[in-house]
Motif scaffolding. Structure first.
Motif, mmCIF file in Angstrom:
data_model
loop_
_atom_site.group_PDB
_atom_site.id
_atom_site.type_symbol
_atom_site.label_atom_id
_atom_site.label_comp_id
_atom_site.label_asym_id
_atom_site.label_seq_id
_atom_site.Cartn_x
_atom_site.Cartn_y
_atom_site.Cartn_z
ATOM 1 N N UNK A 20 0.833 -1.215 0.000
ATOM 2 C CA UNK A 20 0.000 0.000 0.000
ATOM 3 C C UNK A 20 0.866 1.263 0.000
ATOM 4 N N UNK A 21 1.910 1.300 0.831
ATOM 5 C CA UNK A 21 2.780 2.480 0.910
ATOM 6 C C UNK A 21 3.439 2.774 -0.438
ATOM 7 N N UNK A 22 3.909 1.738 -1.111
ATOM 8 C CA UNK A 22 4.554 1.917 -2.412
ATOM 9 C C UNK A 22 3.581 2.492 -3.434
ATOM 10 N N UNK A 23 2.361 1.961 -3.465
ATOM 11 C CA UNK A 23 1.361 2.451 -4.427
ATOM 12 C C UNK A 23 0.885 3.856 -4.093
ATOM 13 N N UNK A 24 0.803 4.198 -2.824
ATOM 14 C CA UNK A 24 0.437 5.570 -2.442
ATOM 15 C C UNK A 24 1.468 6.564 -2.953
ATOM 16 N N UNK A 25 2.753 6.224 -2.829
ATOM 17 C CA UNK A 25 3.811 7.106 -3.331
ATOM 18 C C UNK A 25 3.743 7.241 -4.849
ATOM 19 N N UNK A 26 3.499 6.134 -5.531
ATOM 20 C CA UNK A 26 3.371 6.190 -6.990
ATOM 21 C C UNK A 26 2.199 7.082 -7.391
ATOM 22 N N UNK A 27 1.059 6.896 -6.767
ATOM 23 C CA UNK A 27 -0.125 7.697 -7.094
ATOM 24 C C UNK A 27 0.093 9.187 -6.840
ATOM 25 N N UNK A 28 0.945 9.531 -5.893
ATOM 26 C CA UNK A 28 1.211 10.934 -5.562
ATOM 27 C C UNK A 28 2.298 11.552 -6.442
ATOM 28 N N UNK A 29 2.979 10.739 -7.243
ATOM 29 C CA UNK A 29 4.090 11.215 -8.074
ATOM 30 C C UNK A 29 3.564 11.589 -9.456
ATOM 31 N N UNK A 30 3.367 12.870 -9.697
ATOM 32 C CA UNK A 30 2.754 13.373 -10.923
ATOM 33 C C UNK A 30 3.489 12.928 -12.186
ATOM 34 N N UNK A 31 4.812 13.059 -12.191
ATOM 35 C CA UNK A 31 5.599 12.709 -13.382
ATOM 36 C C UNK A 31 5.455 11.235 -13.726
ATOM 37 N N UNK A 32 5.530 10.380 -12.721
ATOM 38 C CA UNK A 32 5.398 8.932 -12.959
ATOM 39 C C UNK A 32 4.012 8.599 -13.498
ATOM 40 N N UNK A 33 3.005 9.178 -12.891
ATOM 41 C CA UNK A 33 1.635 8.906 -13.329
ATOM 42 C C UNK A 33 1.410 9.399 -14.755
ATOM 43 N N UNK A 34 1.946 10.565 -15.102
ATOM 44 C CA UNK A 34 1.825 11.095 -16.463
ATOM 45 C C UNK A 34 2.521 10.182 -17.467
ATOM 46 N N UNK A 35 3.709 9.692 -17.121
ATOM 47 C CA UNK A 35 4.443 8.791 -18.009
ATOM 48 C C UNK A 35 3.680 7.501 -18.257
ATOM 49 N N UNK A 36 2.999 6.992 -17.241
ATOM 50 C CA UNK A 36 2.210 5.778 -17.391
ATOM 51 C C UNK A 36 0.915 6.030 -18.172
ATOM 52 N N UNK A 37 0.436 7.261 -18.118
ATOM 53 C CA UNK A 37 -0.880 7.569 -18.688
ATOM 54 C C UNK A 37 -1.968 7.271 -17.675
ATOM 55 N N UNK A 38 -1.684 7.590 -16.440
ATOM 56 C CA UNK A 38 -2.621 7.307 -15.349
ATOM 57 C C UNK A 38 -3.005 8.600 -14.646
ATOM 58 N N UNK A 39 -4.184 8.703 -14.083
ATOM 59 C CA UNK A 39 -5.150 7.624 -13.964
ATOM 60 C C UNK A 39 -5.824 7.303 -15.313
ATOM 61 N N UNK A 40 -6.395 6.141 -15.427
ATOM 62 C CA UNK A 40 -6.472 5.095 -14.416
ATOM 63 C C UNK A 40 -5.169 4.294 -14.342
ATOM 64 N N UNK A 41 -4.841 3.876 -13.142
ATOM 65 C CA UNK A 41 -3.682 3.025 -12.899
ATOM 66 C C UNK A 41 -4.187 1.613 -12.624
#
Length: 114
Positions: A20-41
């Motif tokens: 859960x902690x790892x996914x919370x950090x990923x969800x809060x990281x704008x650059x990472x989420x943009x690179x993935x094309x998320x949301x949705x993740x």
């Protein structure tokens, strides 16, 4: 090991505090989420045969498969358990995209300097 046992083990990993902690950090990281094309993740099941995934009473190291609308990759996360308060603390999280690009999501060393 039966299929039911494997399914229960996968669910146990997914319900863990270090997952859960790892996914919370990923969800809060704008650059990472943009690179993935998320949301949705989309978070996929851990591959139990992957030797990177390991856990004992004090340390957890997991490789979480994730995808967004643009691409996917793996979230590599390491957590340490504080035995006194029985809580897990994320030490490091890195997103490795399919194209090889790495994005540092969290490092306890960077966090301490900030």
């Amino acid at each position: 090991m039966h299929v039911c046992d494997l399914h229960c083990l996968i669910k146990k990993f997914a319900a863990s505090e270090y997952h859960r902690l790892a996914l919370e950090c990923l969800n809060a990281h704008t650059t990472a989420m943009e690179n993935l094309g998320a949301p949705p993740l989309k978070v996929h099941n851990l591959h139990l045969t992957d030797r990177y995934n390991s856990m004992d009473q004090t340390r957890a190291q997991i490789k979480i498969p994730v995808t967004g609308s643009k691409t996917g990759g793996y979230l590599y996360a390491t957590s340490i358990r504080d035995a006194q308060i029985n809580r897990w603390h994320l030490q490091e999280a890195i997103l490795q995209l399919r194209d090889g690009k790495q994005i540092d999501i969290f490092s306890i060393h960077q966090h301490k300097r900030d």
